[in-house]
Enzyme design. Structure first.
Site: not given
Ligand SMILES: *[C@@H]1O[C@H](CO)[C@@H](O)[C@H](O)[C@H]1NC(C)=O
Ligand SMILES: *[C@@H]1O[C@H](CO)[C@@H](O)[C@H](O)[C@H]1NC(C)=O
Ligand SMILES: *[C@@H]1O[C@H](CO)[C@@H](O)[C@H](O)[C@H]1NC(C)=O
Ligand SMILES: *[C@@H]1O[C@H](CO)[C@@H](O)[C@H](O)[C@H]1NC(C)=O
Ligand SMILES: *[C@@H]1O[C@H](CO)[C@@H](O)[C@H](O)[C@H]1NC(C)=O
Length: 485
Positions: A262-264
């Site tokens: 859900g992120d980098d």
């Protein structure tokens, strides 16, 4: 002497094992279906160091039923095994089973090894998570100023520490934490899955990490780090589930990782605003190789936004991204200070991206209001070559800071296939300087084409990083432990 110690350990471990065997037999007599028996297992893998002593979590009272807390078993195992640090080191074996646990710490000259069928389940009992102060280079916890819950697997001031396995699983059971975060109910920052602070010689390999409450792997103020063969999976909408975040670290290798999050997928950091500037510990000498990333709302590789200690000499090659927001992204802002320089990327394969490249100076999240408005980041010598992409909405967004342009950008041999619904202007550029060669679609005027003879420009430095010279040892183990069936 060492033989004596080893025999002593065997007798002790066997005594503990027999005690648990007895308990297990007694409880099975009381009608429970579990049975205990002594099992032999053997396995091998490559590692920065092999260990002279091995023990199983079950030797310390571990119960792999998915319900019993093993926090104390892990703590007493590590504490017992720490005495072998100067006698060839030790390894803790986690057998097949579901091992519920809160946060526990590792020790030096130590390996945590997870069987193929071993699953560590992170406890949702908040009393199993001790609280730590904020990181000095951040000045506050990221979720909440007061501090942070200690990571599930934690270590500080260690040397020679390995977390590995035959692709065993660490399940952060993050849904509970994501919900608390969204409801703004948290007093402290959510725990990471694995965090090592102030440590040297770290290997994290051959594991599957699921549903982390927050970032997955966070080496900070550390050096000589290998992260290899890690599968990281979290819902693409889960908050801040970054994959691997080297933060104020030196000499790091990230290889053969597959990340859906859900992120980098990888985020390189070095502290936040005035706290990061004061702490002044950069991240340098990082190589990222054969990374596959799926992250529809974030970057494949991010540099920042916390970069106030500086980021230098980062090399990424053979990177694949699918349905990911951006390929490489530099995030910074006025007040950050620090630098991002000498960044080299080659052979990226991108499929369905919003931006292939994104670099902006407007990432205005600040630790507090005391940041220095004169602390401008220095962004320079950023190189991309041999990139192929398809279904790209915007080729690049390059927006430096007025009076503080991003300079020495070099892009060569890049072919970006634009989406049917692509933006009319594929490149947006402001406050940047650089050159290009062999780039499609044709870049903005601030990145003039140098002609076909420059198509092999923007290359990596000739010398490899020291972490690439490190040879792993082949370690083989055979051990007995109490298994539960
Ligand atoms: C990873 O697993 C493979 C296959 O089991 C093994 O050969 C290799 O040594 C392991 N590597 C590391 C770095 O743990
Ligand atoms: C760990 O090392 C850091 C940096 O050298 C030091 O400031 C800190 O006091 C040490 N912490 C512990 C628990 O030894
Ligand atoms: C490890 O397990 C994950 C999850 O089951 C799987 O997707 C991945 O392919 C496995 N990796 C290896 C090297 O076997
Ligand atoms: C350009 O990039 C492609 C794709 O990575 C590669 O196959 C090719 O060799 C590169 N060309 C040059 C001149 O380096
Ligand atoms: C291209 O990207 C769009 C989203 O921008 C997506 O809906 C579509 O399925 C993609 N097409 C292909 C062929 O991958």
């Amino acid at each position: 002497m060492e033989l004596l110690q080893k025999t002593h350990l065997r007798v002790q471990v066997l005594r503990i094992a027999l005690a648990f065997l007895l308990v297990a037999l007694l409880s099975s007599e009381r009608g429970e279906s579990r049975k205990a028996k002594i099992v032999t297992t053997s396995f091998e893998y490559s590692a920065i160091n092999c260990r002279a002593h091995s023990a199983s979590l079950t030797d310390f009272g571990g119960v792999g039923d998915g319900k019993t807390s093993n926090t104390k078993a892990f703590q007493s195992a590590v504490s017992h095994l720490s005495q072998y640090a100067s006698q060839g080191g030790s390894q803790l074996y986690v057998p097949a089973g579901k091992w519920l646990t809160g946060s526990f710490s590792l020790t030096s000259h130590f390996t945590l090894y997870l069987d193929k069928e071993a699953v560590l389940l992170a406890s949702q009992d908040i009393t199993e998570w001790p609280v730590l102060g904020p990181l000095p280079s951040y000045g506050r916890g990221r979720d909440a100023p007061a501090g942070r819950y200690t990571s599930l697997i934690f270590g500080t001031n260690l040397t020679d520490v390995i977390v590995t396995g035959d692709n065993g699983t660490i399940d952060g059971q993050g849904a509970f934490w994501w919900q608390q975060f969204h409801r703004k109910k948290l007093k402290y920052t959510r725990p990471y899955l694995i965090e090592l602070m102030f440590s040297d010689s770290i290997q994290i390999s051959n594991l599957t990490l699921l549903n982390s409450p927050n970032w997955n792997v966070h080496p900070v103020y550390s050096s000589n780090i290998i992260v290899k063969g890690i599968t990281i999976i979290a819902p693409v909408t889960s908050p801040n589930t970054d994959g691997i975040n080297p933060d104020s670290c030196t000499n790091v290798k990230i290889e053969d990782c597959y990340i859906v999050s859900g992120d980098d997928c990888v985020a390189i950091k070095s502290g936040w605003d005035e706290y990061g500037i004061k702490f002044g510990w950069p991240t340098t000498q990082v190589v990222i190789r054969r990374l596959t990333c799926i992250s529809p709302f974030s970057a494949t590789i991010a540099l920042g936004s916390e970069m106030s200690g500086g980021i230098q000499d980062i090399r990424a090659e053979d990177i694949t991204a699918i349905q990911t927001e951006s390929g490489v992204r530099i995030k910074t802002a006025v007040g950050r200070g620090g630098f991002v320089k000498d960044i080299y990327v080659k052979r990226m394969n991108l499929h369905t991206m919003k931006w292939a490249f994104k670099m902006t100076g407007d990432y205005n999240s600040h630790a507090d209001t005391h940041f220095d408005p004169n602390a401008l980041p220095e962004i320079k010598n950023i190189n991309f070559r041999d990139v192929v992409a398809e279904n790209v909405t915007i080729a690049a967004k390059f927006e430096g800071i007025s009076n503080d342009p991003f300079t020495e950008i070099c892009i060569a041999n890049v072919t970006l296939g634009m989406a049917v619904k692509a933006k009319k202007r594929p490149w947006t550029c402001a406050d940047i300087k650089g050159i290009t060669s062999g780039v499609t679609p044709p870049p903005c005027d601030l990145l003039p084409d140098q002609g076909p003879e420059k198509i092999t420009a923007c290359d990596f430095p000739a010398e490899s990083l020291p972490i690439d010279m490190l040879e792993l040892k082949q370690c083989a183990y055979s051990m007995k432990y109490v298994g539960m069936y």
